[in-house]
Design a protein around this motif. Structure first.
Motif, PDB file in Angstrom:
ATOM      1  N   MET A   1       0.818  -1.218   0.000  1.00  0.00           N
ATOM      2  CA  MET A   1       0.000   0.000   0.000  1.00  0.00           C
ATOM      3  C   MET A   1       0.849   1.265   0.000  1.00  0.00           C
ATOM      4  O   MET A   1       0.312   2.372  -0.018  1.00  0.00           O
ATOM      5  N   ILE A   2       2.166   1.130   0.014  1.00  0.00           N
ATOM      6  CA  ILE A   2       3.043   2.274   0.271  1.00  0.00           C
ATOM      7  C   ILE A   2       3.608   2.899  -1.007  1.00  0.00           C
ATOM      8  O   ILE A   2       4.144   2.198  -1.873  1.00  0.00           O
ATOM      9  N   ASP A   3       3.509   4.236  -1.064  1.00  0.00           N
ATOM     10  CA  ASP A   3       4.296   5.032  -2.009  1.00  0.00           C
ATOM     11  C   ASP A   3       5.509   5.535  -1.227  1.00  0.00           C
ATOM     12  O   ASP A   3       5.390   6.438  -0.389  1.00  0.00           O
ATOM     13  N   HIS A   4       6.657   4.940  -1.473  1.00  0.00           N
ATOM     14  CA  HIS A   4       7.906   5.298  -0.780  1.00  0.00           C
ATOM     15  C   HIS A   4       8.390   6.614  -1.375  1.00  0.00           C
ATOM     16  O   HIS A   4       8.719   6.690  -2.567  1.00  0.00           O
ATOM     17  N   THR A   5       8.423   7.671  -0.569  1.00  0.00           N
ATOM     18  CA  THR A   5       8.426   9.037  -1.092  1.00  0.00           C
ATOM     19  C   THR A   5       9.690   9.819  -0.765  1.00  0.00           C
ATOM     20  O   THR A   5      10.175   9.791   0.367  1.00  0.00           O
ATOM     21  N   LEU A   6      10.183  10.535  -1.782  1.00  0.00           N
ATOM     22  CA  LEU A   6      11.298  11.464  -1.604  1.00  0.00           C
ATOM     23  C   LEU A   6      10.988  12.718  -2.418  1.00  0.00           C
ATOM     24  O   LEU A   6      11.161  12.744  -3.635  1.00  0.00           O
ATOM     25  N   LEU A   7      10.516  13.756  -1.724  1.00  0.00           N
ATOM     26  CA  LEU A   7      10.150  15.003  -2.390  1.00  0.00           C
ATOM     27  C   LEU A   7      10.902  16.202  -1.808  1.00  0.00           C
ATOM     28  O   LEU A   7      10.527  17.351  -2.052  1.00  0.00           O
TER      29      LEU A   7
ATOM     30  N   ALA B   1       5.173   1.587  -4.741  1.00  0.00           N
ATOM     31  CA  ALA B   1       5.656   2.634  -5.651  1.00  0.00           C
ATOM     32  C   ALA B   1       6.722   3.485  -4.990  1.00  0.00           C
ATOM     33  O   ALA B   1       6.868   3.502  -3.765  1.00  0.00           O
ATOM     34  N   VAL B   2       7.453   4.214  -5.839  1.00  0.00           N
ATOM     35  CA  VAL B   2       8.283   5.325  -5.375  1.00  0.00           C
ATOM     36  C   VAL B   2       7.658   6.602  -5.905  1.00  0.00           C
ATOM     37  O   VAL B   2       7.116   6.624  -7.014  1.00  0.00           O
ATOM     38  N   CYS B   3       7.719   7.659  -5.107  1.00  0.00           N
ATOM     39  CA  CYS B   3       7.192   8.956  -5.527  1.00  0.00           C
ATOM     40  C   CYS B   3       8.309   9.981  -5.434  1.00  0.00           C
ATOM     41  O   CYS B   3       8.867  10.198  -4.350  1.00  0.00           O
ATOM     42  N   VAL B   4       8.634  10.592  -6.567  1.00  0.00           N
ATOM     43  CA  VAL B   4       9.750  11.533  -6.643  1.00  0.00           C
ATOM     44  C   VAL B   4       9.312  12.814  -7.333  1.00  0.00           C
ATOM     45  O   VAL B   4       8.277  12.861  -8.014  1.00  0.00           O
ATOM     46  N   SER B   5      10.116  13.848  -7.187  1.00  0.00           N
ATOM     47  CA  SER B   5       9.835  15.116  -7.859  1.00  0.00           C
ATOM     48  C   SER B   5       9.949  14.937  -9.372  1.00  0.00           C
ATOM     49  O   SER B   5      10.766  14.147  -9.860  1.00  0.00           O
ATOM     50  N   PRO B   6       9.155  15.686 -10.139  1.00  0.00           N
ATOM     51  CA  PRO B   6       9.176  15.503 -11.596  1.00  0.00           C
ATOM     52  C   PRO B   6      10.522  15.797 -12.241  1.00  0.00           C
ATOM     53  O   PRO B   6      10.859  15.202 -13.265  1.00  0.00           O
ATOM     54  N   ALA B   7      11.310  16.678 -11.632  1.00  0.00           N
ATOM     55  CA  ALA B   7      12.626  16.994 -12.187  1.00  0.00           C
ATOM     56  C   ALA B   7      13.586  15.816 -12.099  1.00  0.00           C
ATOM     57  O   ALA B   7      14.624  15.816 -12.773  1.00  0.00           O
ATOM     58  N   MET B   8      13.256  14.806 -11.272  1.00  0.00           N
ATOM     59  CA  MET B   8      14.127  13.644 -11.124  1.00  0.00           C
ATOM     60  C   MET B   8      13.826  12.559 -12.160  1.00  0.00           C
ATOM     61  O   MET B   8      14.554  11.571 -12.251  1.00  0.00           O
TER      62      MET B   8
END
Length: 222
Positions: A15-21, A44-51
């Motif tokens: 259930m986790i979006d592993h996040t680095l923003l 999932a992983v969630c990152v900034s769009p620039a990455m």
């Protein structure tokens, strides 16, 4: 040990979006995030769009649009989301114009979401960040209705950057009651323990946005 819901560590990981923003995040940090995500078995992983683009075999790649303030023109949010999908993002978490919601201009909120939905069509999952801690209960309900009407796939509590706070069980429960299982519910912002995660899942969260995924998962049974 979290026991308010009968979920195992692997079930919660899914259930986790592993996040680095974080704005100071580097490419090396993203590489480490993906490696940890694969080790933990998160969704999932969630990152900034620039990455983007991000290579993450076996893990869904998510990103954000209009983040974190939501004070971007709708066309900018749409363009940002479309570019992110072109670069491999399978999910986009967009921030609404929170001021419009506070002012009760739900038509503007609806229009904002529609622009992003149309920009990415059905090529990616669309999650709508409502910044629930900054809204009244009435506004939460109306914004969730707007998100559903606009064709969103999820409503999401928070960016994790707003001074009013992050995920709250009351808001999650209200969001879940409003969308009635037709949309997913993502709780994010300030979730640091298994107990907090379990409480949010019990309230109706179907996805969790976490930056401290390992610490939370360590509180669930194998």
């Amino acid at each position: 040990m979290a026991d308010s819901v009968s979920l195992t560590r692997s079930e919660v990981a899914a259930m986790i979006d592993h996040t680095l923003l974080a704005p100071e995040a580097t490419s090396a940090d993203v590489t480490a995030l993906v490696a940890e995500a694969r080790e933990l078995g998160v969704y999932a992983v969630c990152v900034s769009p620039a990455m983007l683009p991000v290579r993450a075999p076996g893990v869904v790649v998510a990103t954000v649009a209009g983040f974190p303030s939501g004070k971007h023109h709708s066309l900018i949010k749409g363009a940002e989301a479309r570019l992110a999908v072109d670069q491999g993002a399978a999910e986009v978490d967009m921030v609404i114009d929170i001021g419009a919601a506070v002012a009760g201009d739900y038509a503007a909120v609806l229009a904002d979401i529609i622009v992003v939905r149309e920009a990415i069509d059905q090529r990616a999952v669309l999650k709508v960040i409502i910044e629930s801690a900054a809204l009244t209960d009435e506004a939460i309900v109306e914004v969730c209705r707007a998100a559903e009407q606009a064709g969103a796939d999820f409503v999401k509590t928070s960016t994790g950057f707003h001074p009013t706070g992050g995920a709250d069980p009351h808001a999650v429960r209200l969001m879940a009651d409003t969308v009635g299982g037709r949309l997913g519910i993502k709780a994010s912002g300030g979730i640091r323990t298994a107990e907090a995660a379990a409480e949010l899942i019990t309230a109706g969260a179907t996805r969790l946005g976490l930056s401290r995924s390992r610490a939370v998962l360590d509180g669930f049974p194998e």
